[in-house]
Design an enzyme around this catalytic site. Sequence first.
Site, PDB file in Angstrom:
ATOM      1  NE  ARG A  45      -3.184  -2.439   2.979  1.00 44.36           N
ATOM      2  CZ  ARG A  45      -3.850  -2.701   4.101  1.00 44.36           C
ATOM      3  NH1 ARG A  45      -3.858  -1.804   5.080  1.00 44.36           N
ATOM      4  NH2 ARG A  45      -4.488  -3.847   4.241  1.00 44.36           N
ATOM      5  CG  ASP A  72       0.226   5.935   3.929  1.00 46.52           C
ATOM      6  OD1 ASP A  72      -0.397   4.854   3.914  1.00 46.52           O
ATOM      7  OD2 ASP A  72       1.068   6.227   4.808  1.00 46.52           O
ATOM      8  NE  ARG A  90       4.131  10.825   4.972  1.00 48.10           N
ATOM      9  CZ  ARG A  90       2.845  10.985   5.276  1.00 48.10           C
ATOM     10  NH1 ARG A  90       1.972   9.999   5.079  1.00 48.10           N
ATOM     11  NH2 ARG A  90       2.428  12.135   5.781  1.00 48.10           N
TER      12      ARG A  90
END
Length: 274
Positions: free
Chosen positions: A51, A53, A196
């Site tokens: 995935r 974001d 991140r």
Amino acid sequence: MPRYKLTIEYAGTRYSGWQIQPNARTVQGELERALRTVAARGRLETYGSGRTDAGVHALAQIAHVDVASPLPTDTLVVRTNAALPHDINVLAAERVPPRFHARHSAVARSYLYQIARRRTAFAKPFVWWIREPLDVDRMRDGASRLVGLADFRGFTDADPDEQSTKVLIDAITIAPAGDLLLIRVVGSHFLWRMVRRLVGVLAHVGRGELDPGAVLTHAAADTGLAARLTAPASGLFLERVFYDPPPPAWPLVPAGFGVATDSLRPGTADRHDG
């Protein structure tokens, strides 16, 4: 039923991430809509390598899909792209054995993060602009502490009681590229928001506000610092997905149209070789 491996690039700015969600526009949702048009089927499922974001981009996301009617791979690419929005593009398709799985067959992944070292009128969707000077040597020192198998519970919102927060980081490379500072992180897999937060903490080190030796402490414990320092989604790209062990090194170059290697003027940058 033939299985196809798809290599996909996308700008994630307009999407709520890769994975299909109710009442949200997602990359996977757009891809499946286009594939249903091509395959003339009301129902099919795609499976991604992982995935991304909301707002995160991909240079080479991998997905697989089973299509009832065999199609030449070139035809599948052309027809799917014709049905996709402009910011999602299938780069390649290939027939793969039924046992191939985009996620479970992967052995490593690499993410690229782009920090802009000056204000830019053109590349904002693809960078994080940091005003303050960054000490690259300090950042590299901090990054070196994170290489190897470690607990990254402080770099994620995932519940350590629900899933393991240990991740094997193979390499972290930090290199200037004109007005950009590029950070590549290669690992077995990544936790939600992990890259991140890793970048945000390293930027904090580069500003001189955190000792490089303290990076692993904040990774392994939920001190709250990494959450506060989470880097914006705009600068993050899923760069490559590996189904064989990754090479020890490959060229680290900027990503995204409009981001030139020597500056942030409009132009087309050379991208990775994957």
